[in-house]
Design a protein around this motif. Structure first.
Motif, PDB file in Angstrom:
ATOM      1  N   TYR A  51      10.975  99.979 -17.991  1.00 16.30           N
ATOM      2  CA  TYR A  51      10.687 100.291 -16.591  1.00 16.30           C
ATOM      3  C   TYR A  51       9.739  99.268 -15.970  1.00 16.30           C
ATOM      4  CZ  TYR A  51       9.864 103.206 -12.502  1.00 16.30           C
ATOM      5  OH  TYR A  51       9.811 103.670 -11.225  1.00 16.30           O
ATOM      6  N   PRO A  52       9.946  98.746 -14.768  1.00 14.78           N
ATOM      7  CA  PRO A  52      10.978  99.126 -13.805  1.00 14.78           C
ATOM      8  C   PRO A  52      12.250  98.279 -13.861  1.00 14.78           C
ATOM      9  CG  PRO A  52       9.406  97.705 -12.738  1.00 14.78           C
ATOM     10  CD  PRO A  52       9.040  97.731 -14.206  1.00 14.78           C
ATOM     11  N   GLN A  53      12.623  97.826 -15.051  1.00 19.66           N
ATOM     12  CA  GLN A  53      13.856  97.052 -15.156  1.00 19.66           C
ATOM     13  C   GLN A  53      14.910  97.839 -15.917  1.00 19.66           C
ATOM     14  OE1 GLN A  53      12.711  93.515 -17.237  1.00 19.66           O
ATOM     15  NE2 GLN A  53      11.615  92.654 -15.491  1.00 19.66           N
ATOM     16  N   THR A  54      16.173  97.429 -15.716  1.00 20.38           N
ATOM     17  CA  THR A  54      17.248  97.993 -16.504  1.00 20.38           C
ATOM     18  C   THR A  54      18.250  96.898 -16.831  1.00 20.38           C
ATOM     19  OG1 THR A  54      19.042  99.620 -16.619  1.00 20.38           O
ATOM     20  CG2 THR A  54      18.579  98.701 -14.446  1.00 20.38           C
ATOM     21  N   ALA A  55      18.877  97.001 -18.000  1.00 20.73           N
ATOM     22  CA  ALA A  55      19.930  96.043 -18.357  1.00 20.73           C
ATOM     23  C   ALA A  55      21.305  96.582 -17.958  1.00 20.73           C
ATOM     24  CB  ALA A  55      19.890  95.771 -19.857  1.00 20.73           C
ATOM     25  N   TRP A  56      21.346  97.845 -17.510  1.00 23.51           N
ATOM     26  CA  TRP A  56      22.649  98.470 -17.240  1.00 23.51           C
ATOM     27  C   TRP A  56      23.183  98.066 -15.874  1.00 23.51           C
ATOM     28  CZ3 TRP A  56      24.953 101.662 -21.010  1.00 23.51           C
ATOM     29  CH2 TRP A  56      24.144 101.878 -22.134  1.00 23.51           C
ATOM     30  N   ARG A  57      24.470  97.756 -15.842  1.00 22.23           N
ATOM     31  CA  ARG A  57      25.125  97.441 -14.569  1.00 22.23           C
ATOM     32  C   ARG A  57      26.108  98.547 -14.194  1.00 22.23           C
ATOM     33  NH1 ARG A  57      25.141  91.345 -16.196  1.00 22.23           N
ATOM     34  NH2 ARG A  57      23.499  90.528 -14.860  1.00 22.23           N
ATOM     35  N   VAL A  58      25.955  99.686 -14.812  1.00 20.58           N
ATOM     36  CA  VAL A  58      26.686 100.900 -14.433  1.00 20.58           C
ATOM     37  C   VAL A  58      25.628 101.992 -14.262  1.00 20.58           C
ATOM     38  CG1 VAL A  58      28.903 100.389 -15.551  1.00 20.58           C
ATOM     39  CG2 VAL A  58      27.068 101.434 -16.888  1.00 20.58           C
TER      40      VAL A  58
ATOM     41  N   MET B   1       3.116  99.024  -7.170  1.00 18.97           N
ATOM     42  CA  MET B   1       4.555  99.233  -7.393  1.00 18.97           C
ATOM     43  C   MET B   1       4.979 100.599  -6.862  1.00 18.97           C
ATOM     44  SD  MET B   1       6.499  98.962 -11.053  1.00 18.97           S
ATOM     45  CE  MET B   1       6.298 100.648 -11.597  1.00 18.97           C
ATOM     46  N   LYS B   2       6.078 100.600  -6.101  1.00 19.04           N
ATOM     47  CA  LYS B   2       6.569 101.864  -5.537  1.00 19.04           C
ATOM     48  C   LYS B   2       7.463 102.543  -6.587  1.00 19.04           C
ATOM     49  CE  LYS B   2       9.091 103.740  -1.593  1.00 19.04           C
ATOM     50  NZ  LYS B   2      10.467 104.025  -2.026  1.00 19.04           N
ATOM     51  N   ILE B   3       7.107 103.772  -6.911  1.00 19.47           N
ATOM     52  CA  ILE B   3       7.931 104.498  -7.877  1.00 19.47           C
ATOM     53  C   ILE B   3       8.906 105.398  -7.131  1.00 19.47           C
ATOM     54  CG2 ILE B   3       7.909 106.183  -9.775  1.00 19.47           C
ATOM     55  CD1 ILE B   3       5.273 104.910 -10.676  1.00 19.47           C
ATOM     56  N   GLU B   4      10.209 105.186  -7.368  1.00 16.20           N
ATOM     57  CA  GLU B   4      11.255 105.964  -6.706  1.00 16.20           C
ATOM     58  C   GLU B   4      11.276 107.385  -7.288  1.00 16.20           C
ATOM     59  OE1 GLU B   4      13.206 104.910  -4.278  1.00 16.20           O
ATOM     60  OE2 GLU B   4      12.655 102.792  -4.311  1.00 16.20           O
ATOM     61  N   PRO B   5      11.769 108.359  -6.500  1.00 17.00           N
ATOM     62  CA  PRO B   5      11.889 109.713  -7.048  1.00 17.00           C
ATOM     63  C   PRO B   5      12.728 109.702  -8.334  1.00 17.00           C
ATOM     64  CG  PRO B   5      12.339 109.707  -4.685  1.00 17.00           C
ATOM     65  CD  PRO B   5      12.186 108.276  -5.097  1.00 17.00           C
ATOM     66  N   GLY B   6      12.276 110.427  -9.333  1.00 22.80           N
ATOM     67  CA  GLY B   6      13.001 110.483 -10.609  1.00 22.80           C
ATOM     68  C   GLY B   6      12.867 109.204 -11.417  1.00 22.80           C
ATOM     69  N   GLY B   7      11.983 108.305 -10.973  1.00 25.49           N
ATOM     70  CA  GLY B   7      11.829 107.036 -11.701  1.00 25.49           C
ATOM     71  C   GLY B   7      13.075 106.176 -11.609  1.00 25.49           C
ATOM     72  N   ALA B   8      13.854 106.364 -10.543  1.00 20.76           N
ATOM     73  CA  ALA B   8      15.122 105.640 -10.427  1.00 20.76           C
ATOM     74  C   ALA B   8      14.887 104.131 -10.331  1.00 20.76           C
ATOM     75  CB  ALA B   8      15.891 106.127  -9.210  1.00 20.76           C
ATOM     76  N   ILE B   9      15.763 103.368 -10.980  1.00 20.68           N
ATOM     77  CA  ILE B   9      15.744 101.912 -10.859  1.00 20.68           C
ATOM     78  C   ILE B   9      16.979 101.566 -10.034  1.00 20.68           C
ATOM     79  CG2 ILE B   9      15.770  99.727 -12.101  1.00 20.68           C
ATOM     80  CD1 ILE B   9      14.737 101.283 -14.585  1.00 20.68           C
ATOM     81  N   LYS B  10      16.779 100.901  -8.915  1.00 30.97           N
ATOM     82  CA  LYS B  10      17.890 100.718  -7.985  1.00 30.97           C
ATOM     83  C   LYS B  10      18.622  99.394  -8.106  1.00 30.97           C
ATOM     84  CE  LYS B  10      16.669 104.109  -4.531  1.00 30.97           C
ATOM     85  NZ  LYS B  10      16.224 104.334  -3.146  1.00 30.97           N
ATOM     86  N   GLU B  11      18.094  98.494  -8.928  1.00 30.42           N
ATOM     87  CA  GLU B  11      18.769  97.198  -9.046  1.00 30.42           C
ATOM     88  C   GLU B  11      19.452  97.080 -10.412  1.00 30.42           C
ATOM     89  OE1 GLU B  11      17.855  92.508  -9.306  1.00 30.42           O
ATOM     90  OE2 GLU B  11      16.197  93.720  -8.532  1.00 30.42           O
ATOM     91  N   PRO B  12      20.795  97.165 -10.444  1.00 33.97           N
ATOM     92  CA  PRO B  12      21.499  97.074 -11.731  1.00 33.97           C
ATOM     93  C   PRO B  12      21.235  95.731 -12.412  1.00 33.97           C
ATOM     94  CG  PRO B  12      23.008  97.704  -9.942  1.00 33.97           C
ATOM     95  CD  PRO B  12      21.722  97.306  -9.306  1.00 33.97           C
ATOM     96  N   GLY B  13      21.084  95.747 -13.716  1.00 34.13           N
ATOM     97  CA  GLY B  13      20.934  94.496 -14.468  1.00 34.13           C
ATOM     98  C   GLY B  13      19.669  93.724 -14.160  1.00 34.13           C
ATOM     99  N   SER B  14      18.626  94.423 -13.688  1.00 34.10           N
ATOM    100  CA  SER B  14      17.401  93.712 -13.293  1.00 34.10           C
ATOM    101  C   SER B  14      16.623  93.148 -14.486  1.00 34.10           C
ATOM    102  CB  SER B  14      16.493  94.653 -12.483  1.00 34.10           C
ATOM    103  OG  SER B  14      16.269  95.855 -13.186  1.00 34.10           O
ATOM    104  N   SER B  15      17.062  93.485 -15.707  1.00 36.55           N
ATOM    105  CA  SER B  15      16.391  92.944 -16.894  1.00 36.55           C
ATOM    106  C   SER B  15      16.496  91.428 -16.982  1.00 36.55           C
ATOM    107  CB  SER B  15      16.976  93.572 -18.171  1.00 36.55           C
ATOM    108  OG  SER B  15      18.361  93.297 -18.244  1.00 36.55           O
ATOM    109  N   ILE B  16      17.427  90.848 -16.214  1.00 33.71           N
ATOM    110  CA  ILE B  16      17.559  89.383 -16.268  1.00 33.71           C
ATOM    111  C   ILE B  16      16.297  88.674 -15.767  1.00 33.71           C
ATOM    112  CG2 ILE B  16      20.093  89.252 -16.178  1.00 33.71           C
ATOM    113  CD1 ILE B  16      19.724  88.565 -13.143  1.00 33.71           C
ATOM    114  N   ALA B  17      15.406  89.418 -15.127  1.00 34.10           N
ATOM    115  CA  ALA B  17      14.139  88.811 -14.686  1.00 34.10           C
ATOM    116  C   ALA B  17      13.284  88.421 -15.889  1.00 34.10           C
ATOM    117  CB  ALA B  17      13.370  89.783 -13.798  1.00 34.10           C
ATOM    118  N   TYR B  18      13.602  89.008 -17.047  1.00 33.92           N
ATOM    119  CA  TYR B  18      12.807  88.755 -18.254  1.00 33.92           C
ATOM    120  C   TYR B  18      13.586  87.819 -19.176  1.00 33.92           C
ATOM    121  CZ  TYR B  18       9.955  89.946 -22.366  1.00 33.92           C
ATOM    122  OH  TYR B  18       9.135  89.915 -23.462  1.00 33.92           O
ATOM    123  N   LYS B  19      13.042  86.666 -19.426  1.00 37.43           N
ATOM    124  CA  LYS B  19      13.746  85.665 -20.235  1.00 37.43           C
ATOM    125  C   LYS B  19      13.408  85.855 -21.716  1.00 37.43           C
ATOM    126  CE  LYS B  19      15.235  83.627 -16.422  1.00 37.43           C
ATOM    127  NZ  LYS B  19      14.717  82.424 -15.763  1.00 37.43           N
TER     128      LYS B  19
END
Ligand code: TPP
Ligand code: SF4
Ligand code: MG
Lengths: 305, 88
Positions: A51-58, B1-19
């Protein structure tokens, strides 16, 4: 990849060489983007959603360790209700896939899983099996095989590792008389993907048991994950089969083995079985493992002559 | 950091920010001469760090994310991938 070619994105924090990550990539490739995933607590959940990242694209949801099947049931039932009410179109029917580890499936999630199968939800439940509780530090589960050392079945003077045999989870799922059950291996991706597609095609629950070797917990070099998975099949330790409700008592072997290799070839690659070779060779334990594998292979009809 | 309701993450595949490339000790290098574009390494990469190109060309390894596990080199049917010690 920064491109959205893999439905499980790069940048996830699974260990180098993680078999679970390979399993999920293969499942998602077969399922496609019209899929909602539910994930039990465990390595897969922890490493893919820092959190706040995810690897999922679904679309993906995590709730707890024990209830992936219950949450997946609820999602499937909600879509059904929304379709019935006309809130969403009749053809809006995404795949619902639950992912859980062996701990989340064989142990704490078994009741929720049984309920989901019994109620007949149209969900594919995938157990990625790394044969212990890896996320919390390699504790044994009822999936840990006979002879394997874990932190709670340590090999020493008292016991030579885990002393109970692995729970036959796919057969337990099949006993619910559901449309489709299969075992699969990351080393045989074509077979695995065909099974995912078949499981998603059937109406009603399906269960897929994938052996997903873990270099960290099984203690082998990170480059050997697929090799170990392949040897599990080639030695008959892990049998690839499928079961439909035409005859839930009759598993059909999907990968027959010619000249089955001795289990020793599989065991000796892994540090969790090192105590069977050093300081003294425990031929008695190795023989016992081989006997059990031979018995199982005979029952399933694995050997091809 | 703004926490969305339910801890939702709104950007799919955002892990790519971490190398994750910084985890690597050994680096896979493909020999284009030996590679037959079978894409076996692509499918077995746990990190989606190998991308198909076109037939006749080797795939591309994304070193920003490759953790250096070595599965690609181990599984390559043509031994076209070599693991080289990473000089930092
Ligand atoms: C009710 C409950 N008990 C214990 C835990 C702690 N816990 C988190 S993950 C985990 C083990 C998961 O094992 P498994 O399902 O095999 O997945 P793996 O980590 O091996 O992939 C445990 C015990 C928890 N989260 N919830
Ligand atoms: S401990 Fe094992 S299952 Fe967990 S992330 Fe590492 S390799 Fe994967
Ligand atoms: Mg596990």
């Amino acid at each position: 990849m920064s491109e959205a070619t893999s439905l499980l994105a790069s940048g996830h924090r699974a260990c180098a060489g993680c078999g679970a990550a390979i399993a999920v990539r293969q499942v998602l490739e077969a399922a496609g983007p019209n899929t909602i995933c539910v994930n039990a607590t465990g390595c897969l959940e922890v490493t893919t959603t820092p959190y706040p990242q995810t690897a999922w694209r679904v679309p993906w949801i995590h709730v707890a360790f024990e209830n992936a099947a219950a949450v997946a049931s609820g999602i499937e039932a909600a879509y059904k209700a929304l379709r019935a009410k006309g809130t969403i179109p009749k053809d809006k029917k995404p795949n619902v896939i639950a992912f859980a580890g062996d701990g989340g499936t064989f142990d704490i999630g078994l009741q929720a899983l049984s309920g989901m199968l019994e109620r007949g939800h149209d969900v594919l439940y995938v157990c990625y099996d790394n044969e212990a509780y890896m996320n919390t530090g390699i504790q044994r589960s009822s999936s840990t095989p006979f002879g394997a050392a874990t932190t709670t079945s340590p090999a020493g003077k008292v016991i030579p590792g885990e002393m109970r045999k692995k729970k036959p989870i796919a057969l337990i799922a099949a006993a619910h008389d559901i449309p489709y059950v299969a075992t699969a291996s990351i080393a045989f991706p074509a077979d695995l993907k065909r099974k995912v597609k078949k499981a998603l095609e059937v109406e009603g629950p399906s269960f897929l048991h994938i052996l997903a070797p873990c270099p960290t917990g099984w203690r082998f070099g990170t480059e050997k994950t697929v090799e170990v998975a392949r040897l599990a099949v080639e030695t008959g330790v892990f049998v690839l089969y499928e079961i439909t409700n035409e005859d839930p008592l009759k598993p059909i072997v999907t990968k027959k083995i010619k000249d089955r290799k001795p289990v020793e070839e599989y065991l000796k690659l892994q540090g969790r079985f090192r105590h069977l070779f050093k300081p003294v060779k425990r031929q008695d334990i190795i023989d016992k493992i081989q006997e059990e594998v031979d018995r199982k292979c005979k029952l399933f009809g694995v050997d091809e002559d | 950091m703004k926490i969305e309701p339910g801890g939702a993450i709104k950007e799919p595949g955002s892990s790519i920010a971490y190398k994750t490339g910084g985890w690597r000790t050994f680096k896979p290098v493909i020999d284009a001469e030996k590679c037959i574009s079978c894409w076996i390494c692509v499918g077995f990469c746990p990190d989606a760090a190998i991308e198909k190109t076109e037939k006749g060309k080797p795939p591309i390894i994304d070193y920003d994310y490759c953790k250096g596990c070595g599965i690609c080199a181990n599984e390559c049917p043509k031994n076209a991938i070599e693991m080289i010690f990473e000089e930092k």
